[in-house]
Write an enzyme that holds these catalytic residues in place. Sequence first.
Site, PDB file in Angstrom:
ATOM      1  N   CYS A 163     -10.159  -9.652 -11.837  1.00 55.08           N
ATOM      2  CA  CYS A 163     -10.541 -10.040 -10.469  1.00 55.08           C
ATOM      3  C   CYS A 163     -12.041 -10.214 -10.252  1.00 55.08           C
ATOM      4  O   CYS A 163     -12.606 -11.212 -10.629  1.00 55.08           O
ATOM      5  CB  CYS A 163      -9.945  -9.071  -9.457  1.00 55.08           C
ATOM      6  SG  CYS A 163      -9.970  -9.780  -7.799  1.00 55.08           S
TER       7      CYS A 163
ATOM      8  N   LYS B  16     -11.717  -2.853 -16.054  1.00 52.86           N
ATOM      9  CA  LYS B  16     -12.543  -3.628 -15.112  1.00 52.86           C
ATOM     10  C   LYS B  16     -13.937  -3.015 -14.950  1.00 52.86           C
ATOM     11  O   LYS B  16     -14.065  -1.830 -14.612  1.00 52.86           O
ATOM     12  CB  LYS B  16     -11.825  -3.674 -13.763  1.00 52.86           C
ATOM     13  CG  LYS B  16     -12.489  -4.529 -12.691  1.00 52.86           C
ATOM     14  CD  LYS B  16     -11.579  -4.567 -11.452  1.00 52.86           C
ATOM     15  CE  LYS B  16     -12.112  -5.465 -10.349  1.00 52.86           C
ATOM     16  NZ  LYS B  16     -11.163  -5.522  -9.211  1.00 52.86           N
TER      17      LYS B  16
ATOM     18  N   GLU C 297      -3.701  -8.903 -11.593  1.00 58.88           N
ATOM     19  CA  GLU C 297      -4.312  -7.557 -11.545  1.00 58.88           C
ATOM     20  C   GLU C 297      -3.349  -6.604 -10.815  1.00 58.88           C
ATOM     21  O   GLU C 297      -2.674  -7.015  -9.868  1.00 58.88           O
ATOM     22  CB  GLU C 297      -5.612  -7.660 -10.737  1.00 58.88           C
ATOM     23  CG  GLU C 297      -6.295  -6.350 -10.403  1.00 58.88           C
ATOM     24  CD  GLU C 297      -7.416  -6.495  -9.351  1.00 58.88           C
ATOM     25  OE1 GLU C 297      -7.298  -7.346  -8.434  1.00 58.88           O
ATOM     26  OE2 GLU C 297      -8.402  -5.751  -9.466  1.00 58.88           O
TER      27      GLU C 297
HETATM   28  N1  CDT Z   1      -9.541  -7.045  -6.439  1.00 54.21           N
HETATM   29  C1  CDT Z   1     -10.786  -7.556  -6.303  1.00 54.21           C
HETATM   30  O1  CDT Z   1     -11.648  -7.326  -7.138  1.00 54.21           O
HETATM   31  N2  CDT Z   1     -11.016  -8.329  -5.205  1.00 54.21           N
HETATM   32  C2  CDT Z   1     -12.302  -8.855  -4.873  1.00 54.21           C
HETATM   33  C3  CDT Z   1     -12.422  -9.011  -3.403  1.00 54.21           C
HETATM   34  C4  CDT Z   1     -12.586  -7.758  -2.694  1.00 54.21           C
HETATM   35  S1  CDT Z   1     -14.229  -7.427  -2.270  1.00 54.21           S
HETATM   36  C5  CDT Z   1     -14.158  -6.141  -1.200  1.00 54.21           C
HETATM   37  C6  CDT Z   1     -12.604 -10.201  -5.493  1.00 54.21           C
HETATM   38  O2  CDT Z   1     -13.723 -10.385  -5.976  1.00 54.21           O
HETATM   39  O3  CDT Z   1     -11.755 -11.106  -5.447  1.00 54.21           O
END
Ligand code: CDT
Length: 311
Positions: free
Chosen positions: A172, A127, A47
């Site tokens: 993600c 996303k 990502e």
């Molecule tokens: N980039 C991303 O979506 N990271 C989230 C964690 C951050 S939550 C504040 C994840 O679900 O891995």
Amino acid sequence: MSRQIIVASAQMGPIAKTEPRQSCVARMVDMLREAHGRGARLVVFPELALTSFFPRWMIEDKDELEAWYEEDLPSPATQPLFEAAAELAVGFYLGYAERVSEEGRIRHFNTSVLVGPDGKIIGKYRKVHLPGHDAPQPGRTFQHLEKRYFEPGNLGFPVFDGFGGRVGMMICNDRRWPEAYRVMGLQGVDLIALGYNTPVDHTGHTDIDSLTQFHNHLSMQAGAYQNASWVVGTAKCGREEGSMMVGQSVIIAPSGEIVAMASTLEDEVITAKADLDLGTRYRETIFDFARHREPDSYGLIVERKGAGDPI
Ligand code: CDT
């Protein structure tokens, strides 16, 4: 006809705030070549792979903020990656921050593209599940301002024909939501490509930091098994500008088993032979959706946006 392909996850170590896109792209081209040398036909990058993970900072200056986004791909900085893909006949998934003029205004999305072995874009995903906040949280060393810097994706969870099968994308946080996999499972997905940036301390509750890696794999393994799909999950990881992010990028079979996993917190290529027919034994038995799903009995029917089918 055999539907076996070698797939690669090209994990990236930290990207410094000052690292230019050209340097990130050079790192990716090196990994694309390494993956090609191992026979890979599809390489999954992380990502927001072209820059440092900028949602960790509150950025007030408009020009400074806009500099983190890309417009049309391939851009001059990313052109070498698209050219290398066409030269080697290796496709890829790439996550990036997208700025687009749409519906008469400038919009920002956390986006990925699926690029075919001819170097041409097959499909785009934006996303849907944006974690964090839309305003800075007092007392946090690092912010997580995805809700400030991006809109939720407006393309649904499409599945594209490519690489001998049906390929979907996630980004993600999407990987933690079962419905993201299921919407693609209902479209017969064979392989889900996804990239992530996951700070070890992302919940703000230090007592569960030790479970971050477990939950990372738990989500993807369950999604793979319950939807009879391969999942290739690729991290950007290591200590990036002081924020520690998990690695352990994985290639997961439709059985839910991890068949390859990264062992460093740096740029690292892992590969596996993916038989896209492996999901059939689940799709025709325990997860034969047409025979066994009972959405009318679930009590709550959620209508799919843009389509009439209940999910
Ligand atoms: N980039 C991303 O979506 N990271 C989230 C964690 C951050 S939550 C504040 C994840 O679900 O891995």
